[in-house]
Every structure is written in structure tokens, then in C-alpha cells.
Design a protein around this motif. Structure first.
Motif, PDB file in Angstrom:
ATOM      1  N   UNK A 156       0.835  -1.195   0.000  1.00  0.00           N
ATOM      2  CA  UNK A 156       0.000   0.000   0.000  1.00  0.00           C
ATOM      3  C   UNK A 156       0.873   1.250   0.000  1.00  0.00           C
ATOM      4  N   UNK A 157       0.273   2.338  -0.456  1.00  0.00           N
ATOM      5  CA  UNK A 157       0.991   3.619  -0.431  1.00  0.00           C
ATOM      6  C   UNK A 157       1.272   4.036   1.019  1.00  0.00           C
ATOM      7  N   UNK A 158       2.463   4.594   1.241  1.00  0.00           N
ATOM      8  CA  UNK A 158       2.774   5.115   2.568  1.00  0.00           C
ATOM      9  C   UNK A 158       3.616   6.384   2.436  1.00  0.00           C
ATOM     10  N   UNK A 159       3.762   7.106   3.537  1.00  0.00           N
ATOM     11  CA  UNK A 159       4.433   8.409   3.520  1.00  0.00           C
ATOM     12  C   UNK A 159       5.684   8.385   4.394  1.00  0.00           C
ATOM     13  N   UNK A 160       6.729   9.030   3.906  1.00  0.00           N
ATOM     14  CA  UNK A 160       7.929   9.271   4.707  1.00  0.00           C
ATOM     15  C   UNK A 160       8.014  10.776   4.931  1.00  0.00           C
ATOM     16  N   UNK A 161       7.954  11.199   6.194  1.00  0.00           N
ATOM     17  CA  UNK A 161       7.982  12.626   6.513  1.00  0.00           C
ATOM     18  C   UNK A 161       9.418  13.070   6.791  1.00  0.00           C
ATOM     19  N   UNK A 162       9.651  14.354   6.596  1.00  0.00           N
ATOM     20  CA  UNK A 162      10.969  14.933   6.861  1.00  0.00           C
ATOM     21  C   UNK A 162      11.012  15.460   8.307  1.00  0.00           C
ATOM     22  N   UNK A 163      12.041  15.093   9.042  1.00  0.00           N
ATOM     23  CA  UNK A 163      12.177  15.546  10.433  1.00  0.00           C
ATOM     24  C   UNK A 163      12.653  16.992  10.510  1.00  0.00           C
ATOM     25  N   UNK A 164      13.194  17.499   9.381  1.00  0.00           N
ATOM     26  CA  UNK A 164      13.833  18.818   9.389  1.00  0.00           C
ATOM     27  C   UNK A 164      12.892  19.938   8.961  1.00  0.00           C
ATOM     28  N   UNK A 165      11.848  19.594   8.178  1.00  0.00           N
ATOM     29  CA  UNK A 165      10.937  20.621   7.652  1.00  0.00           C
ATOM     30  C   UNK A 165       9.506  20.108   7.789  1.00  0.00           C
ATOM     31  N   UNK A 185       1.664  18.518  -4.661  1.00  0.00           N
ATOM     32  CA  UNK A 185       2.770  17.721  -5.194  1.00  0.00           C
ATOM     33  C   UNK A 185       3.886  18.649  -5.674  1.00  0.00           C
ATOM     34  N   UNK A 186       5.119  18.204  -5.458  1.00  0.00           N
ATOM     35  CA  UNK A 186       6.284  18.999  -5.845  1.00  0.00           C
ATOM     36  C   UNK A 186       7.078  18.361  -6.984  1.00  0.00           C
ATOM     37  N   UNK A 187       6.821  17.099  -7.260  1.00  0.00           N
ATOM     38  CA  UNK A 187       7.530  16.434  -8.351  1.00  0.00           C
ATOM     39  C   UNK A 187       7.948  15.024  -7.977  1.00  0.00           C
ATOM     40  N   UNK A 246       6.961  10.391  -4.839  1.00  0.00           N
ATOM     41  CA  UNK A 246       6.571  11.752  -5.192  1.00  0.00           C
ATOM     42  C   UNK A 246       6.657  12.654  -3.967  1.00  0.00           C
ATOM     43  N   UNK A 247       7.385  13.768  -4.117  1.00  0.00           N
ATOM     44  CA  UNK A 247       7.525  14.751  -3.037  1.00  0.00           C
ATOM     45  C   UNK A 247       6.263  15.608  -2.950  1.00  0.00           C
ATOM     46  N   UNK A 248       5.939  16.062  -1.742  1.00  0.00           N
ATOM     47  CA  UNK A 248       4.780  16.928  -1.551  1.00  0.00           C
ATOM     48  C   UNK A 248       5.015  17.820  -0.329  1.00  0.00           C
ATOM     49  N   UNK A 267       5.759  19.376   7.369  1.00  0.00           N
ATOM     50  CA  UNK A 267       4.866  19.408   6.213  1.00  0.00           C
ATOM     51  C   UNK A 267       5.498  18.869   4.944  1.00  0.00           C
ATOM     52  N   UNK A 268       6.816  18.682   4.942  1.00  0.00           N
ATOM     53  CA  UNK A 268       7.522  18.193   3.753  1.00  0.00           C
ATOM     54  C   UNK A 268       7.637  16.671   3.838  1.00  0.00           C
ATOM     55  N   UNK A 269       7.256  15.990   2.760  1.00  0.00           N
ATOM     56  CA  UNK A 269       7.308  14.532   2.773  1.00  0.00           C
ATOM     57  C   UNK A 269       7.372  13.948   1.372  1.00  0.00           C
ATOM     58  N   UNK A 270       7.409  12.622   1.332  1.00  0.00           N
ATOM     59  CA  UNK A 270       7.388  11.898   0.056  1.00  0.00           C
ATOM     60  C   UNK A 270       6.479  10.696   0.246  1.00  0.00           C
TER      61      UNK A 270
END
Length: 451
Positions: A17-26, A56-58, A40-42, A28-31
């Protein structure tokens, strides 16, 4: 939660299934990682109305982790000012013209992210055809309209203009003294509407510009069915034309290739670009790596097996028919030689596709079923494309022997007395006798022959 870097994103494993990896440094920023492996970054945020938005960011690979981080920071800065960056982006996108949409689609096409049959990236030849339809039909007729303003009536009007030849033109090509003739017509109109439908699906599904595809439901004209086939007299005529052409050693290679197309039913490009590794005479098979239908394993008739057995396949070139000036590429003079061989003859209008269609028609004349003919031709409905299949059904090989042998006999000038050659009782008894003899049952073979 780690800081999102290229290494972290590369190591993100595929799951069911789709899942998300979040950024600890920023914040709201994740992939997000799809089951297909696409990453896909968002950036997540809440706008001035406290509505949660995800922009989506790309895709990873198209943009780097650092580029995506910069885009996320810029988006969050806009949010801090009271703006809604996703809404602003959608407003800009919705204002784009059909021409601008086609440019976005073309960039995705060139990058291999537009998928064709079987979920594979479109082949190079298909890309060229699509680009031609975009530049010669779609942009001239609809390019200035806003994507969101295009209606089904607009698409229908474009189709009728192409049918009427409004986009007819003659253009110079990069080849020496080359030219491209754009005629329009029913086939071009129907296929261009189909392509436009794909472009609008991209606008709807990937860009979110539109909700309804205006090309869906447009009644397309039926393409002209190509019914041209060679009769037996024309096959004998073809044999004479090729025999005469072969007297000039410049054309001997092309003559061989034309005979192979006629006796195999292969597409022109499949023979021109055939590689030595794709020719399996021991298994009586063509093992094409990449055709219109993807991988394709097809039975090879005995006349073709014998041709390849006798042909010198030495040399460093990977191609069966290497180029004269560039042995690392396929033979490039085939189209020009074809024109010269058939110029001012009774078969001047014949094309390689006619030979392929004629092969299928002869197979039908000989009593073979539609599914067998589909397998002989490598059609998607009957082709054997699995990479795990190594041997062909003996019945298919026998069918290929029969059709190839019949066509070879016609090319050599034979007058054949019956049509359903494959179902002729004497031929069947002889074939059975040969089979039994080959199995060591000589006594049974003699009995079968006597019967």
C-alpha cells in the motif's frame, strides 16, 4: 522521522500500500511511496480558511530531494503570507492553452512517462507518429484555445477538418531531398482524436486541469479497412519481379528481405531490424525482443529456417542485415530499394503491409483458424509473448511450414492445383507417415503410405 535526503528516499522500500515518509527537518515536507515504487515529493499545509491542502512537488528522479525541499520552503512562505500556493498553481494551469498542454505532454512523452500498450513506455516510432499528429493537426486546429474551454463540439469540428484535408501539407524532412506529405482523411482524423483523448486524460489525471475529457464520446469515423491482398497470379508476378531485381547485386539483400516478409508475415521493421540473437533456427522461431506487441515468439516456416541456416551470420554486427556504411545499425536502404524494385511494374502499389495481409489471407485460404493466424502474425490476441516460453507448439510450426512453403512455391512460379493445401487428405497422410517414420515406426509408416 529522518531528514529527507536522496539516500533516504532511494532506500524507501515498496509496500503493498501507499505510505508516507515525513521529513524531520521541515514540517509538512514529505514523500509518498506507491506500490509501483514511484516516489513523489509533496508539502502539506493549511490555508487561510484552515483547509488542509497537499501540493505535489515532483517525482523523485525528476526533481532532487534538495530541489523539492526548496519548493516546499517557497510554498510554506506563501502560506505564511496568507496565500494558497496550490490554488494559485491550479489557476495558472487552468489558463493554459491546448498548445501549452501539448508541450507538457510531449515532454512527458520524450521522458518515457507516457505509457502505451501493456503499460510500457511508447515506442520510438509511436512517439514520432504522435508528435506528427500533435504538430500537424492538433496545434494548428485547437492550439490557441484554453484547455478548460474545449468542448466536445470543438473536438468534433477538429476531426471533420482533418477528414476534409484542411491540415493537408507537404513538408521537407531532415533527409536529403526528403519530404513528408500530410493528407488528412478518415484514418488520420480517427487516430488524432484518439491521441487528443489521451492528452486530455493526462490533463485530467496528472495535472488536475479538467474534470471531464471532451474527446470522450466523440463519434469517430471508421478507418478504411485495407483489404488489398495478392492472389496467386500476383505472387508469381512478385517472384518474377524479385528474380529480375536480384540480377543486380545491389538489390540482392533487399530481395531476400522482401521474400522473408512475404513468407513469414512479419512487419517490415521486424525484418529490417532483426538481430542475430532473435533468430532461433533450432527452435524454428523468431524471438523478437521488442515489437509493436512487446516481446514476441513466433513460429518460423521451414523455407525461412533453411534460408537462415545457409546465410553467413558471422561478423561483429548484431543485425542480420547490417547497414552498409554503419554495420552497427540495421540496413537503411530498404525503403529506397523497394521503390526502385517495384517502380513501373504491375505491383507498384504493393506495400510491405500488403505482403503481411496476404500471408494471413493465404493462411485463411489453407484452412487455418483465426487464432492460429494471429499466433503466426504475432498479434496481441494470439502471440506468445512470455519470456518463459522456450518451445513452440508443434502445430504452430507445422502451420508456419505450410503457409511459408505454399508462398515460396508461388514465388517460384508453381501452379498449385488446390486451395486447402493444409487439409488435403494425401498431404495429411504423407505428413503422418513422415512423423511415424521419424519416430522409428517404419512399418507403420509404410502402412500409412500404402493407405
Amino acid at each position: 522521522m529522518p531528514k529527507l535526503t536522496k539516500t533516504v528516499v532511494d532506500k524507501a522500500e515498496q509496500r503493498d500500500r501507499q505510505y508516507t515518509v515525513w521529513c524531520s527537518d521541515l514540517k509538512g515536507f514529505g514523500v509518498f511511496v506507491l506500490p509501483s515504487g514511484t516516489r513523489t515529493y509533496f508539502v502539506d499545509y493549511r490555508n487561510a480558511n484552515n483547509v488542509r491542502r497537499r501540493m505535489k512537488l515532483g517525482r523523485h528522479g525528476t526533481v532532487t530531494a534538495e530541489q523539492a525541499r526548496t519548493l516546499a520552503i517557497q510554498a510554506l512562505a506563501e502560506v505564511a503570507k496568507g496565500n494558497d500556493p496550490l490554488e494559485d498553481r491550479n489557476s495558472v494551469r487552468k489558463a493554459i492553452s491546448v498548445k501549452e498542454l501539448c508541450e507538457l505532454y510531449t515532454a512527458e512523452l520524450e521522458a518515457g512517462r507516457i505509457l502505451g500498450k501493456g503499460g510500457r513506455p511508447k515506442k520510438a516510432s509511436t512517439k514520432i507518429t504522435d508528435l506528427g499528429r500533435i504538430t500537424r493537426h492538433i496545434i494548428p486546429l485547437l492550439g490557441s484555445k484554453r484547455v478548460t474551454h474545449v468542448t466536445k463540439a470543438d473536438v468534433t469540428a477538429m476531426m471533420k477538418d482533418i477528414m476534409a484535408g484542411k491540415t493537408r501539407a507537404t513538408e521537407k524532412t531532415k533527409k536529403l531531398r526528403g519530404k513528408s506529405i500530410v493528407r488528412g482523411g478518415l484514418g488520420a482524423a480517427s487516430r488524432t482524436v484518439g491521441l487528443l483523448g489521451g492528452i486530455f486524460s493526462y490533463a485530467r489525471d496528472e495535472l488536475g486541469i479538467i474534470e471531464i475529457n471532451p474527446a470522450h464520446g466523440v463519434r469517430k469515423p471508421k478507418d478504411v479497412v485495407r483489404k488489398r491482398r495478392l492472389n496467386e497470379d500476383e505472387y508469381r508476378t512478385l517472384g518474377r519481379i524479385l528474380a529480375k531485381a536480384a540480377e543486380d547485386e545491389r538489390y540482392t539483400r533487399t530481395v531476400d528481405m522482401i521474400r522473408l516478409i512475404a513468407m513469414s508475415g512479419c512487419r517490415r521493421g521486424e525484418i529490417i531490424e532483426a538481430k542475430k540473437t532473435e533468430i532461433d533456427t533450432m527452435g524454428s522461431a523468431f524471438r523478437f525482443e521488442d515489437t509493436k506487441e512487446g516481446q514476441s515468439v513466433r513460429p518460423m516456416g521451414l523455407p525461412i529456417v533453411e534460408y537462415f541456416d545457409e546465410r553467413n551470420m558471422d561478423g561483429d554486427s548484431p543485425y542480420v542485415f547490417p547497414g552498409e556504411r554503419n554495420p552497427d545499425g540495421p540496413f537503411g536502404s530498404f525503403p529506397r530499394h523497394w521503390e526502385k524494385i517495384f517502380a513501373d511494374t504491375e505491383l507498384e502499389s504493393v506495400t510491405a503491409h500488403v505482403l503481411r495481409h496476404s500471408f494471413a489471407s493465404i493462411a485463411n485460404d489453407l484452412g487455418f483458424t483465426e487464432i492460429t493466424i494471429a499466433a503466426l502474425l504475432g498479434h496481441a490476441s494470439g502471440s506468445i509473448t512470455s519470456r518463459y516460453i522456450h518451445t513452440l507448439d508443434a502445430a504452430l510450426v507445422m502451420a508456419a511450414d505450410t503457409v511459408s512453403g505454399y508462398i515460396q512455391a508461388l514465388l517460384d512460379g508453381a501452379e498449385l492445383s488446390h486451395t486447402h493445401y493444409a487439409l488435403d487428405r494425401r498431404s495429411r497422410k504423407a505428413a503422418l507417415a513422415r512423423f511415424l517414420a521419424g519416430a522409428g515406426e517404419a512399418e507403420n509408416a509404410d502402412m500409412a503410405l500404402a493407405a
